[in-house]
Design a protein around this motif. Sequence first.
Motif, PDB file in Angstrom:
ATOM      1  N   THR A  17       0.825  -1.218   0.000  1.00 23.40           N
ATOM      2  CA  THR A  17       0.000   0.000   0.000  1.00 23.40           C
ATOM      3  C   THR A  17       0.851   1.257   0.000  1.00 23.40           C
ATOM      4  O   THR A  17       0.325   2.356   0.117  1.00 23.40           O
ATOM      5  CB  THR A  17      -0.914   0.012   1.230  1.00 23.40           C
ATOM      6  OG1 THR A  17      -0.084   0.053   2.387  1.00 23.40           O
ATOM      7  CG2 THR A  17      -1.792  -1.205   1.270  1.00 23.40           C
ATOM      8  N   ILE A  69       0.987   5.246  -1.422  1.00 21.93           N
ATOM      9  CA  ILE A  69      -0.404   5.526  -1.031  1.00 21.93           C
ATOM     10  C   ILE A  69      -1.252   4.314  -1.371  1.00 21.93           C
ATOM     11  O   ILE A  69      -0.869   3.481  -2.199  1.00 21.93           O
ATOM     12  CB  ILE A  69      -0.972   6.796  -1.723  1.00 21.93           C
ATOM     13  CG1 ILE A  69      -0.576   6.811  -3.200  1.00 21.93           C
ATOM     14  CG2 ILE A  69      -0.548   8.055  -1.020  1.00 21.93           C
ATOM     15  CD1 ILE A  69      -1.270   7.868  -4.006  1.00 21.93           C
ATOM     16  N   ALA A  70      -2.406   4.232  -0.730  1.00 22.09           N
ATOM     17  CA  ALA A  70      -3.218   3.020  -0.830  1.00 22.09           C
ATOM     18  C   ALA A  70      -3.713   2.770  -2.248  1.00 22.09           C
ATOM     19  O   ALA A  70      -3.958   1.631  -2.637  1.00 22.09           O
ATOM     20  CB  ALA A  70      -4.405   3.112   0.128  1.00 22.09           C
ATOM     21  N   ILE A  71      -3.841   3.828  -3.031  1.00 17.99           N
ATOM     22  CA  ILE A  71      -4.480   3.674  -4.344  1.00 17.99           C
ATOM     23  C   ILE A  71      -3.601   2.915  -5.331  1.00 17.99           C
ATOM     24  O   ILE A  71      -4.081   2.373  -6.323  1.00 17.99           O
ATOM     25  CB  ILE A  71      -4.868   5.067  -4.903  1.00 17.99           C
ATOM     26  CG1 ILE A  71      -6.033   4.918  -5.891  1.00 17.99           C
ATOM     27  CG2 ILE A  71      -3.708   5.762  -5.568  1.00 17.99           C
ATOM     28  CD1 ILE A  71      -6.821   6.181  -6.061  1.00 17.99           C
ATOM     29  N   VAL A  72      -2.297   2.835  -5.033  1.00 17.79           N
ATOM     30  CA  VAL A  72      -1.413   2.146  -5.965  1.00 17.79           C
ATOM     31  C   VAL A  72      -1.316   0.648  -5.671  1.00 17.79           C
ATOM     32  O   VAL A  72      -0.534  -0.049  -6.311  1.00 17.79           O
ATOM     33  CB  VAL A  72       0.000   2.760  -5.957  1.00 17.79           C
ATOM     34  CG1 VAL A  72      -0.041   4.181  -6.421  1.00 17.79           C
ATOM     35  CG2 VAL A  72       0.637   2.632  -4.595  1.00 17.79           C
ATOM     36  N   THR A  73      -2.095   0.175  -4.700  1.00 13.34           N
ATOM     37  CA  THR A  73      -2.010  -1.232  -4.323  1.00 13.34           C
ATOM     38  C   THR A  73      -2.192  -2.183  -5.513  1.00 13.34           C
ATOM     39  O   THR A  73      -1.409  -3.133  -5.666  1.00 13.34           O
ATOM     40  CB  THR A  73      -3.042  -1.544  -3.227  1.00 13.34           C
ATOM     41  OG1 THR A  73      -2.888  -0.583  -2.184  1.00 13.34           O
ATOM     42  CG2 THR A  73      -2.837  -2.926  -2.682  1.00 13.34           C
ATOM     43  N   PRO A  74      -3.194  -1.990  -6.367  1.00 15.20           N
ATOM     44  CA  PRO A  74      -3.334  -2.906  -7.512  1.00 15.20           C
ATOM     45  C   PRO A  74      -2.092  -2.916  -8.397  1.00 15.20           C
ATOM     46  O   PRO A  74      -1.672  -3.984  -8.865  1.00 15.20           O
ATOM     47  CB  PRO A  74      -4.527  -2.336  -8.268  1.00 15.20           C
ATOM     48  CG  PRO A  74      -5.260  -1.514  -7.304  1.00 15.20           C
ATOM     49  CD  PRO A  74      -4.256  -0.990  -6.349  1.00 15.20           C
ATOM     50  N   ASN A 131       0.931  -2.266  -7.444  1.00 18.65           N
ATOM     51  CA  ASN A 131       1.994  -2.974  -6.738  1.00 18.65           C
ATOM     52  C   ASN A 131       1.817  -4.481  -6.834  1.00 18.65           C
ATOM     53  O   ASN A 131       2.798  -5.222  -6.979  1.00 18.65           O
ATOM     54  CB  ASN A 131       2.017  -2.546  -5.263  1.00 18.65           C
ATOM     55  CG  ASN A 131       2.818  -1.277  -5.061  1.00 18.65           C
ATOM     56  OD1 ASN A 131       3.658  -0.945  -5.887  1.00 18.65           O
ATOM     57  ND2 ASN A 131       2.541  -0.564  -3.991  1.00 18.65           N
TER      58      ASN A 131
END
Lengths: 228, 160, 74
Positions: free
Chosen positions: A148, A151-156, A158
């Motif tokens: 995460t 920032i959390a939005i880049v999780t996919p 990553n």
Amino acid sequence: MGNLTESLMEELNCETVFTIPIFGGIDISESVVVTWIIMAVMVLIAFILGRNLRIDHISKRQAIAETIVTKLYSMVEGMTGPEGMKYTPYLVTVLVYIGIANIIGLFGFKSPTKDLNVTAALAIMSIILVEFAGIYQHGVKKWLHKFTEPIAIVTPINILEVFTRPLSLCMRLFGNVLGSFVIMKLIEMVVPIFLPTVFSLYFDIFDGLLQAYVFVFLTSLYIKEAVD
Amino acid sequence: MLRIDINLLFTVINLLVLFGLMYFLLFKPVRKIIAQRQEAVDQQFKEAEDAKASAHELEAKYQKSMDEIKEEKRQVLQDASRKADSDYHRIIDDAKTTAQQIKDDATLEGENQKKQILLKAEKEIADMVVDATAKVVAGNTSTEANASLYNKFLDKAGDK
Amino acid sequence: MNTLIAIGAGIAVLGGLGAGIGIGIATGKATEAVARQPEAEGKISKTLILGCALAEATAIYGFVIALMIIIMLQ
């Protein structure tokens, strides 16, 4: 032209050398056999070099062994950083293996790295090592949390990276070896004398060793990032 | 070429075996020997350092004892010179005393002799006087004769 | 059909454009860097070769895709 296509196809195809007659027949492809040959050579050299080591009054053989090992180690350790140093032996092994595999075409064998199985195996082992290094260094919780970041939005993205990284490693090595091989074949078709030698210096030796270096460089970069 | 099959697994096994063999046949022993040599070199350096330190210590000790010896030497020299000085003075004093003694003795002797001589002279004078008197008494008592006698006597006495 | 396959392979190989431009820019910058700091030439050329090898990957992907199109669809 049809002749070219035919011989190219024949060269590109990895034939099954023999079949083990169990479980309904297991096909052993040429790349695995060539890998065995490379392994035999490497292990033989390692055995000869690694025998009878002494602290002082070293022989020439030991001096060579120490120089090789130290150079390779310092090469890889410069890339992994201090935290990833324990993965150096594997990376050095892979570096030497890919280097030999890329230039073994000069000796009349078919490069194992021209087989997608081998490069895929290398890439999968690399990504397993990278993720293992991350888990070993930080523990499962922190390793999961790293997905995460920042920032959390880049999780996919990553998570996607876990799959694209080995794919890119695999395809880069495979494509480079295959591409240089095809170009070399084409040059040999057009000018059979002298010119292939000059170009093979670049395509086989320089590019082959460079790709081995790039493969290990990227893997150690991922490891460095994972253990950071 | 573009097929993924069981050979992938074989390759993985091959690589793991290769890694293991390379690690145990080459990397591990060589690294170990290099580490050992490093250790040995470090050990030697440490020993050299220790030897240097002990040499320094020894040197300091020698220096100290040298200083002590020097001090002692100085002391001894001083003592000797003092002793010599005092000896000198004593000898001089002795000599002086002896000289004084000798001088005194000599003076005494001289005076004694002088006295003796004087005594003798007196005696002689007395004899002469007696002689002269006898002569005067015995002989003619002319003025001339008296005068000559007088002169003679004076001459004799003056000779004395 | 064969024509379409050939066209598809050709389009896939167009990905080499990016690699060419990227390597060109990288080499230009490296030349500038060497001109500015000639003493760092060894480090710069090492980095350049590595960067080129990485940038080349795009072209290689295009090549692999083109080859796949030809082999798979034939």
